[in-house]
Design a protein around this motif. Structure first.
Motif, short mmCIF file in Angstrom:
data_model
loop_
_atom_site.label_atom_id
_atom_site.label_comp_id
_atom_site.label_asym_id
_atom_site.label_seq_id
_atom_site.Cartn_x
_atom_site.Cartn_y
_atom_site.Cartn_z
N LEU A 15 0.84 -1.20 0.00
CA LEU A 15 0.00 0.00 0.00
C LEU A 15 0.88 1.25 0.00
O LEU A 15 0.65 2.18 -0.78
N LEU A 16 1.88 1.25 0.86
CA LEU A 16 2.78 2.41 0.95
C LEU A 16 3.52 2.62 -0.36
O LEU A 16 3.66 3.74 -0.83
N GLN A 17 4.00 1.52 -0.95
CA GLN A 17 4.72 1.62 -2.23
C GLN A 17 3.82 2.21 -3.30
O GLN A 17 4.23 3.06 -4.08
N LYS A 18 2.59 1.72 -3.32
CA LYS A 18 1.64 2.19 -4.33
C LYS A 18 1.36 3.68 -4.14
O LYS A 18 1.30 4.44 -5.10
N TYR A 19 1.22 4.07 -2.89
CA TYR A 19 0.90 5.47 -2.57
C TYR A 19 2.08 6.39 -2.89
O TYR A 19 1.91 7.45 -3.47
N LEU A 20 3.28 5.96 -2.52
CA LEU A 20 4.47 6.80 -2.73
C LEU A 20 5.01 6.67 -4.16
O LEU A 20 5.62 7.60 -4.68
N ASP A 21 4.79 5.51 -4.76
CA ASP A 21 5.09 5.28 -6.18
C ASP A 21 6.53 5.64 -6.55
O ASP A 21 6.81 6.02 -7.68
N HIS A 22 7.44 5.51 -5.61
CA HIS A 22 8.86 5.82 -5.84
C HIS A 22 9.07 7.22 -6.43
O HIS A 22 10.01 7.45 -7.17
N ARG A 23 8.19 8.13 -6.08
CA ARG A 23 8.37 9.53 -6.49
C ARG A 23 9.09 10.26 -5.37
O ARG A 23 8.66 10.22 -4.22
N ALA A 24 10.17 10.94 -5.74
CA ALA A 24 11.02 11.60 -4.74
C ALA A 24 10.22 12.58 -3.88
O ALA A 24 10.40 12.64 -2.66
N GLU A 25 9.33 13.34 -4.50
CA GLU A 25 8.56 14.35 -3.76
C GLU A 25 7.65 13.69 -2.72
O GLU A 25 7.55 14.14 -1.59
N SER A 26 7.00 12.59 -3.11
CA SER A 26 6.13 11.85 -2.17
C SER A 26 6.95 11.25 -1.04
O SER A 26 6.54 11.28 0.12
N GLU A 27 8.11 10.71 -1.38
CA GLU A 27 8.97 10.12 -0.35
C GLU A 27 9.42 11.18 0.65
O GLU A 27 9.41 10.94 1.86
N LEU A 28 9.78 12.34 0.12
CA LEU A 28 10.22 13.43 0.98
C LEU A 28 9.09 13.86 1.92
O LEU A 28 9.31 14.03 3.12
N GLN A 29 7.89 14.00 1.39
CA GLN A 29 6.73 14.39 2.22
C GLN A 29 6.46 13.33 3.30
O GLN A 29 6.12 13.66 4.43
N ASN A 67 18.21 10.86 1.21
CA ASN A 67 19.25 11.88 1.02
C ASN A 67 18.63 13.27 0.84
O ASN A 67 19.16 14.26 1.35
N GLN A 68 17.51 13.33 0.13
CA GLN A 68 16.82 14.61 -0.05
C GLN A 68 16.35 15.15 1.30
O GLN A 68 16.46 16.34 1.57
N TRP A 69 15.80 14.26 2.11
CA TRP A 69 15.33 14.68 3.44
C TRP A 69 16.50 15.21 4.28
O TRP A 69 16.41 16.25 4.91
N GLU A 70 17.61 14.48 4.24
CA GLU A 70 18.78 14.86 5.04
C GLU A 70 19.27 16.26 4.64
O GLU A 70 19.61 17.07 5.48
N LYS A 71 19.29 16.53 3.34
CA LYS A 71 19.84 17.80 2.82
C LYS A 71 18.83 18.94 2.85
O LYS A 71 19.19 20.10 2.70
N SER A 72 17.55 18.61 3.05
CA SER A 72 16.49 19.61 2.93
C SER A 72 16.66 20.76 3.92
O SER A 72 16.95 20.56 5.09
N LYS A 73 16.45 21.96 3.38
CA LYS A 73 16.52 23.16 4.23
C LYS A 73 15.15 23.87 4.25
O LYS A 73 15.07 25.05 4.55
#
Length: 105
Positions: A15-29, A67-73
């Motif tokens: 379910l989580l995979q389907k929802y996030l769909d390996h999109r970087a923006e969704s993963e970050l959120q 990595n995006q989350w870690e670097k996010s400002k």
């Protein structure tokens, strides 16, 4: 006290995979949402690390997402970020070591 049951995440993995769909923006959120959650729970020991490990192992959130989350400002997402980063420092060390191993072989 709060703790994580990795099985629960594993059972919802599809379910989580389907929802996030390996999109970087969704993963970050999703990672911001977890950061906010553990902040609200007053950073119980080990919870965020277990979540990160499980989400990575189950291929729900990619290395790129972490990595995006870690670097996010993002100024809107700074609440609890410092404490969260301290809790997952070893996760990111491990992630980078795994990366180095792959590029060496």
């Amino acid at each position: 006290s709060a703790r994580v049951l990795p099985e629960v995440i594993k059972n919802r993995g599809d379910l989580l995979q389907k929802y996030l769909d390996h999109r970087a923006e969704s993963e970050l959120q999703a990672l911001y949402a977890l950061q906010a959650l553990v902040h609200k729970l007053e950073h119980p020991q080990g919870v965020l690390r277990t979540l990160f490990d499980t989400l990575y192992d189950e291929d729900i959130i990619s290395e790129d997402g972490f990595n995006q989350w870690e670097k996010s400002k993002d100024p809107n997402e700074q609440e609890g970020k410092g404490v969260a980063m301290k809790q997952v420092v070893q996760f990111f060390t491990w992630l980078r070591e795994a990366e180095d191993d792959v590029s060496d072989s």
